[in-house]
Motif scaffolding. Structure first.
Motif, PDB file in Angstrom:
ATOM      1  N   GLY A 117      41.125  28.799  36.718  1.00 48.97           N
ATOM      2  CA  GLY A 117      39.829  29.471  36.651  1.00 48.97           C
ATOM      3  C   GLY A 117      39.642  30.471  37.773  1.00 48.97           C
ATOM      4  N   VAL A 118      40.083  30.115  38.970  1.00 46.66           N
ATOM      5  CA  VAL A 118      40.008  31.035  40.113  1.00 46.66           C
ATOM      6  C   VAL A 118      40.870  32.271  39.847  1.00 46.66           C
ATOM      7  CG1 VAL A 118      40.620  31.311  42.553  1.00 46.66           C
ATOM      8  CG2 VAL A 118      39.420  29.241  41.775  1.00 46.66           C
ATOM      9  N   PHE A 119      42.089  32.054  39.372  1.00 47.44           N
ATOM     10  CA  PHE A 119      42.977  33.171  39.066  1.00 47.44           C
ATOM     11  C   PHE A 119      42.368  34.088  38.010  1.00 47.44           C
ATOM     12  CE2 PHE A 119      46.071  34.693  35.921  1.00 47.44           C
ATOM     13  CZ  PHE A 119      46.666  35.700  36.668  1.00 47.44           C
ATOM     14  N   LEU A 120      41.899  33.521  36.910  1.00 49.69           N
ATOM     15  CA  LEU A 120      41.381  34.339  35.812  1.00 49.69           C
ATOM     16  C   LEU A 120      40.133  35.115  36.219  1.00 49.69           C
ATOM     17  CD1 LEU A 120      41.958  31.827  32.895  1.00 49.69           C
ATOM     18  CD2 LEU A 120      43.233  33.948  33.342  1.00 49.69           C
ATOM     19  N   ALA A 121      39.216  34.459  36.918  1.00 47.31           N
ATOM     20  CA  ALA A 121      38.008  35.155  37.372  1.00 47.31           C
ATOM     21  C   ALA A 121      38.365  36.239  38.393  1.00 47.31           C
ATOM     22  CB  ALA A 121      37.017  34.160  37.969  1.00 47.31           C
ATOM     23  N   SER A 122      39.295  35.945  39.286  1.00 48.05           N
ATOM     24  CA  SER A 122      39.690  36.933  40.299  1.00 48.05           C
ATOM     25  C   SER A 122      40.350  38.146  39.661  1.00 48.05           C
ATOM     26  CB  SER A 122      40.642  36.298  41.322  1.00 48.05           C
ATOM     27  OG  SER A 122      39.981  35.273  42.032  1.00 48.05           O
ATOM     28  N   ARG A 123      41.199  37.905  38.690  1.00 53.05           N
ATOM     29  CA  ARG A 123      41.859  39.016  38.000  1.00 53.05           C
ATOM     30  C   ARG A 123      40.836  39.884  37.273  1.00 53.05           C
ATOM     31  NH1 ARG A 123      46.246  37.649  33.514  1.00 53.05           N
ATOM     32  NH2 ARG A 123      44.345  36.985  32.464  1.00 53.05           N
ATOM     33  N   ALA A 124      39.897  39.242  36.592  1.00 53.13           N
ATOM     34  CA  ALA A 124      38.853  39.990  35.886  1.00 53.13           C
ATOM     35  C   ALA A 124      37.964  40.754  36.868  1.00 53.13           C
ATOM     36  CB  ALA A 124      38.020  39.045  35.025  1.00 53.13           C
ATOM     37  N   ALA A 125      37.660  40.147  38.006  1.00 55.01           N
ATOM     38  CA  ALA A 125      36.811  40.805  39.004  1.00 55.01           C
ATOM     39  C   ALA A 125      37.513  42.000  39.632  1.00 55.01           C
ATOM     40  CB  ALA A 125      36.398  39.805  40.085  1.00 55.01           C
ATOM     41  N   ALA A 126      38.785  41.853  39.933  1.00 49.53           N
ATOM     42  CA  ALA A 126      39.531  42.961  40.560  1.00 49.53           C
ATOM     43  C   ALA A 126      39.497  44.199  39.677  1.00 49.53           C
ATOM     44  CB  ALA A 126      40.969  42.533  40.835  1.00 49.53           C
ATOM     45  N   ALA A 127      39.489  44.004  38.377  1.00 50.77           N
ATOM     46  CA  ALA A 127      39.453  45.136  37.448  1.00 50.77           C
ATOM     47  C   ALA A 127      38.094  45.827  37.439  1.00 50.77           C
ATOM     48  CB  ALA A 127      39.798  44.656  36.039  1.00 50.77           C
ATOM     49  N   ARG A 128      37.061  45.165  37.930  1.00 49.04           N
ATOM     50  CA  ARG A 128      35.705  45.724  37.928  1.00 49.04           C
ATOM     51  C   ARG A 128      35.244  46.179  39.306  1.00 49.04           C
ATOM     52  NH1 ARG A 128      32.478  45.496  33.057  1.00 49.04           N
ATOM     53  NH2 ARG A 128      33.820  44.529  31.527  1.00 49.04           N
ATOM     54  N   MET A 129      36.081  46.001  40.306  1.00 46.98           N
ATOM     55  CA  MET A 129      35.689  46.318  41.679  1.00 46.98           C
ATOM     56  C   MET A 129      36.219  47.666  42.104  1.00 46.98           C
ATOM     57  SD  MET A 129      36.197  42.787  43.736  1.00 46.98           S
ATOM     58  CE  MET A 129      35.139  41.396  43.422  1.00 46.98           C
ATOM     59  N   GLY A 130      35.395  48.342  42.887  1.00 47.93           N
ATOM     60  CA  GLY A 130      35.828  49.579  43.500  1.00 47.93           C
ATOM     61  C   GLY A 130      36.240  49.318  44.933  1.00 47.93           C
ATOM     62  N   PRO A 131      36.393  50.374  45.708  1.00 52.46           N
ATOM     63  CA  PRO A 131      36.728  50.212  47.123  1.00 52.46           C
ATOM     64  C   PRO A 131      35.678  49.350  47.831  1.00 52.46           C
ATOM     65  CG  PRO A 131      36.949  52.496  46.448  1.00 52.46           C
ATOM     66  CD  PRO A 131      36.303  51.766  45.304  1.00 52.46           C
ATOM     67  N   GLY A 132      36.140  48.459  48.658  1.00 51.99           N
ATOM     68  CA  GLY A 132      35.237  47.580  49.402  1.00 51.99           C
ATOM     69  C   GLY A 132      34.878  46.303  48.670  1.00 51.99           C
ATOM     70  N   GLY A 133      35.394  46.121  47.453  1.00 57.51           N
ATOM     71  CA  GLY A 133      35.121  44.893  46.717  1.00 57.51           C
ATOM     72  C   GLY A 133      35.736  43.697  47.426  1.00 57.51           C
ATOM     73  N   ARG A 134      35.135  42.547  47.217  1.00 61.04           N
ATOM     74  CA  ARG A 134      35.601  41.334  47.898  1.00 61.04           C
ATOM     75  C   ARG A 134      35.705  40.168  46.933  1.00 61.04           C
ATOM     76  NH1 ARG A 134      36.502  44.656  51.243  1.00 61.04           N
ATOM     77  NH2 ARG A 134      35.748  44.743  53.363  1.00 61.04           N
ATOM     78  N   ILE A 135      36.739  39.363  47.115  1.00 64.01           N
ATOM     79  CA  ILE A 135      36.892  38.099  46.401  1.00 64.01           C
ATOM     80  C   ILE A 135      37.029  37.016  47.459  1.00 64.01           C
ATOM     81  CG2 ILE A 135      38.334  36.724  44.853  1.00 64.01           C
ATOM     82  CD1 ILE A 135      39.218  39.397  43.554  1.00 64.01           C
ATOM     83  N   VAL A 136      36.125  36.051  47.399  1.00 61.37           N
ATOM     84  CA  VAL A 136      36.100  34.942  48.350  1.00 61.37           C
ATOM     85  C   VAL A 136      36.289  33.662  47.557  1.00 61.37           C
ATOM     86  CG1 VAL A 136      34.695  33.698  50.034  1.00 61.37           C
ATOM     87  CG2 VAL A 136      34.510  36.191  49.864  1.00 61.37           C
ATOM     88  N   THR A 137      37.179  32.803  48.015  1.00 59.90           N
ATOM     89  CA  THR A 137      37.412  31.539  47.334  1.00 59.90           C
ATOM     90  C   THR A 137      37.082  30.396  48.289  1.00 59.90           C
ATOM     91  OG1 THR A 137      39.101  32.533  45.933  1.00 59.90           O
ATOM     92  CG2 THR A 137      39.116  30.138  46.118  1.00 59.90           C
ATOM     93  N   ILE A 138      36.192  29.530  47.835  1.00 60.35           N
ATOM     94  CA  ILE A 138      35.776  28.371  48.618  1.00 60.35           C
ATOM     95  C   ILE A 138      36.744  27.232  48.315  1.00 60.35           C
ATOM     96  CG2 ILE A 138      33.905  26.731  49.070  1.00 60.35           C
ATOM     97  CD1 ILE A 138      33.050  29.587  49.694  1.00 60.35           C
ATOM     98  N   GLY A 139      37.188  26.544  49.327  1.00 59.25           N
ATOM     99  CA  GLY A 139      38.093  25.415  49.153  1.00 59.25           C
ATOM    100  C   GLY A 139      37.474  24.153  49.701  1.00 59.25           C
ATOM    101  N   SER A 140      38.177  23.066  49.585  1.00 55.74           N
ATOM    102  CA  SER A 140      37.692  21.779  50.038  1.00 55.74           C
ATOM    103  C   SER A 140      38.733  21.116  50.912  1.00 55.74           C
ATOM    104  CB  SER A 140      37.399  20.891  48.824  1.00 55.74           C
ATOM    105  OG  SER A 140      37.133  19.578  49.246  1.00 55.74           O
ATOM    106  N   CYS A 141      38.271  20.367  51.885  1.00 52.40           N
ATOM    107  CA  CYS A 141      39.179  19.589  52.722  1.00 52.40           C
ATOM    108  C   CYS A 141      39.421  18.200  52.137  1.00 52.40           C
ATOM    109  CB  CYS A 141      38.623  19.478  54.144  1.00 52.40           C
ATOM    110  SG  CYS A 141      37.102  18.531  54.255  1.00 52.40           S
ATOM    111  N   LEU A 142      38.846  17.949  50.960  1.00 43.92           N
ATOM    112  CA  LEU A 142      38.970  16.637  50.336  1.00 43.92           C
ATOM    113  C   LEU A 142      40.435  16.248  50.129  1.00 43.92           C
ATOM    114  CD1 LEU A 142      37.426  14.231  49.162  1.00 43.92           C
ATOM    115  CD2 LEU A 142      37.446  15.420  46.966  1.00 43.92           C
ATOM    116  N   THR A 143      41.292  17.221  49.890  1.00 42.89           N
ATOM    117  CA  THR A 143      42.699  16.915  49.666  1.00 42.89           C
ATOM    118  C   THR A 143      43.386  16.345  50.892  1.00 42.89           C
ATOM    119  OG1 THR A 143      43.349  19.181  50.223  1.00 42.89           O
ATOM    120  CG2 THR A 143      42.941  18.701  47.896  1.00 42.89           C
TER     121      THR A 143
END
Length: 145
Positions: A117-143
């Motif tokens: 899901g992270v990959f697919l959303a990020s790929r779709a977002a990158a196609a809609r972003m111009g210069p200065g666009g950002r992708i941030v992924t939140i992770g967990s320390c639960l692992t």
């Protein structure tokens, strides 16, 4: 963030809701995704709007390939005329229990939401972003536990 648009996956509660509100207070229009709790999602949208920004709640399961990818253009179209400036991959799931009780379906769900899901959303977002666009992924320390 004035004039910027953002999508926060899993934005109806917890870290996602707090992130959506922080982005709105910084001046961004914010779309959030949710899976089951429409009321909580609409409450976050009301708070975004109370901060003077546009807000949108979209039902989208990050574990469903089509829904994960489709949430991005839906958010971009609703907020920014097709443009998205920031994606925050916050949606995540975990399965807790003894290893011998976990199933392949449990693992498939975790991987579908937290990785695919992270990959697919990020790929779709990158196609809609111009210069200065950002992708941030939140992770967990639960692992680590």
């Amino acid at each position: 963030m004035n004039g910027r648009t953002a999508l926060v996956t899993g934005g109806s509660r917890g870290i996602g809701a707090a992130t959506a509100l922080r982005l709105a207070r910084a001046g961004a229009d914010v779309a959030i995704t949710y899976v089951t709790d429409r009321e909580a999602a609409e409450d976050v949208v009301r708070k975004v709007e109370a901060a003077g920004r546009r807000g949108v709640a979209l039902r989208a399961d990050s574990g469903d390939a089509a829904e994960a990818a489709d949430a991005v253009p839906r958010a971009a179209d609703a907020l920014g005329g097709g443009r998205l400036d920031m994606l925050v991959n916050n949606a995540g799931v975990g399965v807790v229990g003894p290893l011998e009780e976990l199933t392949a379906a449990d693992v498939d769900r975790v991987l579908a939401v937290n990785v695919r899901g992270v990959f697919l959303a990020s790929r779709a977002a990158a196609a809609r972003m111009g210069p200065g666009g950002r992708i941030v992924t939140i992770g967990s320390c639960l692992t680590q536990r």
